[in-house]
Design a protein around this motif. Structure first.
Motif, short mmCIF file in Angstrom:
data_model
loop_
_atom_site.label_atom_id
_atom_site.label_comp_id
_atom_site.label_asym_id
_atom_site.label_seq_id
_atom_site.Cartn_x
_atom_site.Cartn_y
_atom_site.Cartn_z
N VAL A 124 -15.92 44.83 -47.38
CA VAL A 124 -16.19 46.21 -46.97
C VAL A 124 -16.15 46.16 -45.45
O VAL A 124 -16.81 45.32 -44.84
CB VAL A 124 -17.59 46.68 -47.45
N ILE A 125 -15.37 47.05 -44.86
CA ILE A 125 -15.24 47.06 -43.40
C ILE A 125 -15.50 48.47 -42.88
O ILE A 125 -14.96 49.44 -43.40
CB ILE A 125 -13.83 46.59 -42.96
N ALA A 126 -16.35 48.55 -41.85
CA ALA A 126 -16.67 49.85 -41.25
C ALA A 126 -16.95 49.65 -39.76
O ALA A 126 -17.23 48.53 -39.31
CB ALA A 126 -17.89 50.46 -41.93
N GLY A 127 -16.86 50.74 -39.04
CA GLY A 127 -17.16 50.71 -37.61
C GLY A 127 -18.59 51.16 -37.36
O GLY A 127 -19.14 51.96 -38.13
N THR A 128 -19.20 50.66 -36.29
CA THR A 128 -20.58 51.04 -35.99
C THR A 128 -20.68 52.48 -35.50
O THR A 128 -21.76 53.04 -35.46
CB THR A 128 -21.20 50.11 -34.92
N LYS A 129 -19.54 53.07 -35.12
CA LYS A 129 -19.56 54.47 -34.66
C LYS A 129 -18.90 55.41 -35.66
O LYS A 129 -18.45 56.49 -35.30
CB LYS A 129 -18.88 54.58 -33.30
N ASP A 130 -18.87 55.01 -36.92
CA ASP A 130 -18.31 55.85 -37.97
C ASP A 130 -19.27 57.01 -38.22
O ASP A 130 -20.43 56.80 -38.54
CB ASP A 130 -18.13 55.03 -39.25
N LYS A 131 -18.77 58.23 -38.07
CA LYS A 131 -19.62 59.42 -38.22
C LYS A 131 -19.81 59.83 -39.68
O LYS A 131 -20.63 60.67 -39.99
CB LYS A 131 -19.00 60.60 -37.45
#
Length: 179
Positions: A124-131
């Motif tokens: 699972v990959i996500a960004g820390t600034k994903d709104k």
């Protein structure tokens, strides 16, 4: 007899299978001998007023399209999904009663019920600034389910850092290496 392998791409609303993260996923799996199916939502994304309605509509549409492919004949099925596509991919696996391996890119809240320890989740990959999904919520969920989560510092929903071309090429390489 060789193994039958397939990769199915579930894009996001504004992130098609031709966008870098998904394009290179296909490229990488095809070089390993996988057949590919890239879902295209066409104009479906303009037909709904809310994300919930959109996800429901797309689930039904994709289910119809995938019923034409007998996925049970494959020895290895990989679902690579992005954003809204993550909710669709998780649901499709359950609906078709198949076992797929998942790469979830920037999942939504609606995807969390499918990110479970009894599923075969590659990453699972996500960004820390994903709104679209709070980082803490995702971290807690993955920790509870014992799922590997790769968080990209400073990256938004497209898994890119605004205005930094070199950093984005580095990130693309790093992310694709996990596939």
């Amino acid at each position: 007899m060789s193994d039958k392998k397939i990769v199915v791409i579930f894009p996001g609303v504004n992130y098609s299978a031709d966008c870098p993260l998904l394009y290179y996923a296909v490229f990488k799996f095809e070089t390993r001998g996988y057949e590919k199916v890239a879902i295209n939502y066409g104009d479906l994304t303009n037909k709904y007023d809310s994300l919930a309605q959109l996800i429901q509509g797309i689930k039904s549409d994709v289910l119809l399209r995938l019923k034409d492919i007998d996925l049970s004949q494959y020895d290895d099925i990989v679902f690579v999904s992005k954003s809204m596509g993550t909710a669709v991919a998780g649901w499709i696996e359950e609906k078709l009663c198949i076992k797929a391996r998942h790469i979830y890119l920037t999942p939504l809240n609606e995807t969390l019920p499918y990110i479970k320890k009894d599923k075969n989740i590659i990453t699972v990959i996500a960004g820390t600034k994903d709104k679209f999904l709070d980082t803490e919520t995702l971290k807690e969920h993955c920790k509870k389910e014992n799922i590997y989560l790769k968080l990209i510092e400073g990256a938004g929903h497209r898994l890119e850092v605004r205005g930094d071309m070199n950093k984005n090429i580095e990130l693309l390489k790093e992310i694709v290496s996990t596939y």
